[in-house]
Design a protein around this motif. Sequence first.
Motif, PDB file in Angstrom:
ATOM      1  N   VAL A 254       7.532  -0.447  -5.543  1.00 36.78           N
ATOM      2  CA  VAL A 254       6.228   0.157  -5.304  1.00 36.78           C
ATOM      3  C   VAL A 254       5.349   0.036  -6.543  1.00 36.78           C
ATOM      4  O   VAL A 254       4.190  -0.323  -6.466  1.00 36.78           O
ATOM      5  N   THR A 255       5.890   0.320  -7.724  1.00 35.46           N
ATOM      6  CA  THR A 255       5.103   0.204  -8.947  1.00 35.46           C
ATOM      7  C   THR A 255       5.634  -0.965  -9.763  1.00 35.46           C
ATOM      8  O   THR A 255       6.812  -1.008 -10.121  1.00 35.46           O
ATOM      9  N   LYS A 256       4.778  -1.914 -10.074  1.00 38.27           N
ATOM     10  CA  LYS A 256       5.186  -3.096 -10.808  1.00 38.27           C
ATOM     11  C   LYS A 256       5.443  -2.781 -12.279  1.00 38.27           C
ATOM     12  O   LYS A 256       6.139  -3.513 -12.946  1.00 38.27           O
ATOM     13  N   LYS A 257       4.871  -1.704 -12.808  1.00 34.54           N
ATOM     14  CA  LYS A 257       5.043  -1.376 -14.219  1.00 34.54           C
ATOM     15  C   LYS A 257       6.484  -1.008 -14.534  1.00 34.54           C
ATOM     16  O   LYS A 257       6.946  -1.202 -15.641  1.00 34.54           O
TER      17      LYS A 257
ATOM     18  N   VAL B 130       0.845  -1.194   0.000  1.00 36.93           N
ATOM     19  CA  VAL B 130       0.000   0.000   0.000  1.00 36.93           C
ATOM     20  C   VAL B 130       0.877   1.240   0.000  1.00 36.93           C
ATOM     21  O   VAL B 130       2.055   1.181   0.334  1.00 36.93           O
ATOM     22  N   ILE B 131       0.298   2.351  -0.374  1.00 30.84           N
ATOM     23  CA  ILE B 131       0.970   3.636  -0.309  1.00 30.84           C
ATOM     24  C   ILE B 131       0.331   4.428   0.812  1.00 30.84           C
ATOM     25  O   ILE B 131      -0.887   4.604   0.842  1.00 30.84           O
ATOM     26  N   VAL B 132       1.152   4.880   1.751  1.00 30.64           N
ATOM     27  CA  VAL B 132       0.667   5.680   2.869  1.00 30.64           C
ATOM     28  C   VAL B 132       0.813   7.143   2.473  1.00 30.64           C
ATOM     29  O   VAL B 132       1.897   7.589   2.093  1.00 30.64           O
ATOM     30  N   THR B 133      -0.266   7.913   2.549  1.00 33.22           N
ATOM     31  CA  THR B 133      -0.222   9.326   2.196  1.00 33.22           C
ATOM     32  C   THR B 133       0.410  10.126   3.327  1.00 33.22           C
ATOM     33  O   THR B 133       0.631   9.611   4.428  1.00 33.22           O
ATOM     34  N   ALA B 134       0.688  11.407   3.071  1.00 30.75           N
ATOM     35  CA  ALA B 134       1.329  12.265   4.057  1.00 30.75           C
ATOM     36  C   ALA B 134       0.472  12.419   5.310  1.00 30.75           C
ATOM     37  O   ALA B 134       0.992  12.595   6.413  1.00 30.75           O
ATOM     38  N   ASP B 135      -0.854  12.320   5.158  1.00 35.33           N
ATOM     39  CA  ASP B 135      -1.722  12.434   6.331  1.00 35.33           C
ATOM     40  C   ASP B 135      -1.994  11.085   6.993  1.00 35.33           C
ATOM     41  O   ASP B 135      -2.856  10.964   7.847  1.00 35.33           O
ATOM     42  N   GLY B 136      -1.228  10.027   6.602  1.00 35.68           N
ATOM     43  CA  GLY B 136      -1.311   8.734   7.272  1.00 35.68           C
ATOM     44  C   GLY B 136      -2.484   7.869   6.852  1.00 35.68           C
ATOM     45  O   GLY B 136      -2.896   6.992   7.604  1.00 35.68           O
ATOM     46  N   LYS B 137      -3.005   8.053   5.641  1.00 31.24           N
ATOM     47  CA  LYS B 137      -4.148   7.258   5.190  1.00 31.24           C
ATOM     48  C   LYS B 137      -3.722   6.263   4.114  1.00 31.24           C
ATOM     49  O   LYS B 137      -2.812   6.527   3.335  1.00 31.24           O
ATOM     50  N   ILE B 138      -4.414   5.115   4.097  1.00 29.59           N
ATOM     51  CA  ILE B 138      -4.237   4.127   3.036  1.00 29.59           C
ATOM     52  C   ILE B 138      -5.622   3.756   2.521  1.00 29.59           C
ATOM     53  O   ILE B 138      -6.630   3.903   3.211  1.00 29.59           O
TER      54      ILE B 138
ATOM     55  N   VAL C  55      -9.596  -6.307  11.988  1.00 32.89           N
ATOM     56  CA  VAL C  55      -8.482  -6.280  11.054  1.00 32.89           C
ATOM     57  C   VAL C  55      -7.197  -6.096  11.839  1.00 32.89           C
ATOM     58  O   VAL C  55      -7.135  -5.289  12.762  1.00 32.89           O
ATOM     59  N   VAL C  56      -6.164  -6.858  11.469  1.00 33.82           N
ATOM     60  CA  VAL C  56      -4.843  -6.702  12.063  1.00 33.82           C
ATOM     61  C   VAL C  56      -3.935  -6.150  10.970  1.00 33.82           C
ATOM     62  O   VAL C  56      -3.824  -6.721   9.891  1.00 33.82           O
ATOM     63  N   LEU C  57      -3.281  -5.026  11.242  1.00 38.17           N
ATOM     64  CA  LEU C  57      -2.402  -4.383  10.277  1.00 38.17           C
ATOM     65  C   LEU C  57      -0.974  -4.445  10.793  1.00 38.17           C
ATOM     66  O   LEU C  57      -0.691  -4.016  11.906  1.00 38.17           O
ATOM     67  N   VAL C  58      -0.075  -5.017   9.996  1.00 36.21           N
ATOM     68  CA  VAL C  58       1.334  -5.113  10.363  1.00 36.21           C
ATOM     69  C   VAL C  58       2.116  -4.235   9.399  1.00 36.21           C
ATOM     70  O   VAL C  58       2.031  -4.403   8.192  1.00 36.21           O
ATOM     71  N   ILE C  59       2.879  -3.278   9.935  1.00 39.75           N
ATOM     72  CA  ILE C  59       3.649  -2.353   9.107  1.00 39.75           C
ATOM     73  C   ILE C  59       5.130  -2.689   9.247  1.00 39.75           C
ATOM     74  O   ILE C  59       5.662  -2.744  10.361  1.00 39.75           O
ATOM     75  N   ASP C  60       5.803  -2.908   8.110  1.00 43.20           N
ATOM     76  CA  ASP C  60       7.250  -3.084   8.120  1.00 43.20           C
ATOM     77  C   ASP C  60       7.877  -1.733   8.430  1.00 43.20           C
ATOM     78  O   ASP C  60       7.440  -0.711   7.912  1.00 43.20           O
ATOM     79  N   GLU C  61       8.873  -1.709   9.297  1.00 35.33           N
ATOM     80  CA  GLU C  61       9.463  -0.444   9.718  1.00 35.33           C
ATOM     81  C   GLU C  61      10.214   0.256   8.594  1.00 35.33           C
ATOM     82  O   GLU C  61      10.370   1.463   8.614  1.00 35.33           O
ATOM     83  N   GLN C  62      10.686  -0.486   7.606  1.00 30.48           N
ATOM     84  CA  GLN C  62      11.396   0.106   6.481  1.00 30.48           C
ATOM     85  C   GLN C  62      10.440   0.228   5.294  1.00 30.48           C
ATOM     86  O   GLN C  62       9.806  -0.747   4.918  1.00 30.48           O
ATOM     87  N   PRO C  63      10.319   1.423   4.704  1.00 30.29           N
ATOM     88  CA  PRO C  63       9.475   1.551   3.508  1.00 30.29           C
ATOM     89  C   PRO C  63      10.027   0.684   2.375  1.00 30.29           C
ATOM     90  O   PRO C  63      11.231   0.427   2.303  1.00 30.29           O
ATOM     91  N   ALA C  64       9.133   0.244   1.506  1.00 25.42           N
ATOM     92  CA  ALA C  64       9.549  -0.564   0.363  1.00 25.42           C
ATOM     93  C   ALA C  64      10.412   0.274  -0.567  1.00 25.42           C
ATOM     94  O   ALA C  64      10.174   1.471  -0.725  1.00 25.42           O
TER      95      ALA C  64
END
Length: 76
Positions: free
Chosen positions: A45-48, A8-16, A31-40
């Motif tokens: 991020v984009t498969k294209k 997912v992409i987290v916006t500057a205001d913390g929304k997904i 829902v359980v949300l697990v966030i990796d501490e290091q951004p991808a």
Amino acid sequence: MKAIATTVIVTADGKITLQLPPDIPPGEHQVVLVIDEQPAPPELVTKKERPPLNFPVDSYGSWPADLSLKREDMYD
């Protein structure tokens, strides 16, 4: 219980925003949300933008005419 792994992409205001599969019924869910501490890394991020996979190909010719893949013939 169903596990869904996605990026997912987290916006500057913390929304997904997350699109769930159609087999999830409407209503209230836990829902359980697990966030990796290091951004991808940006290339993931984009498969294209990712280059296609290049697997090695080995050619050994055609199958022998008398090849039998029956279990009885492969094992004693």
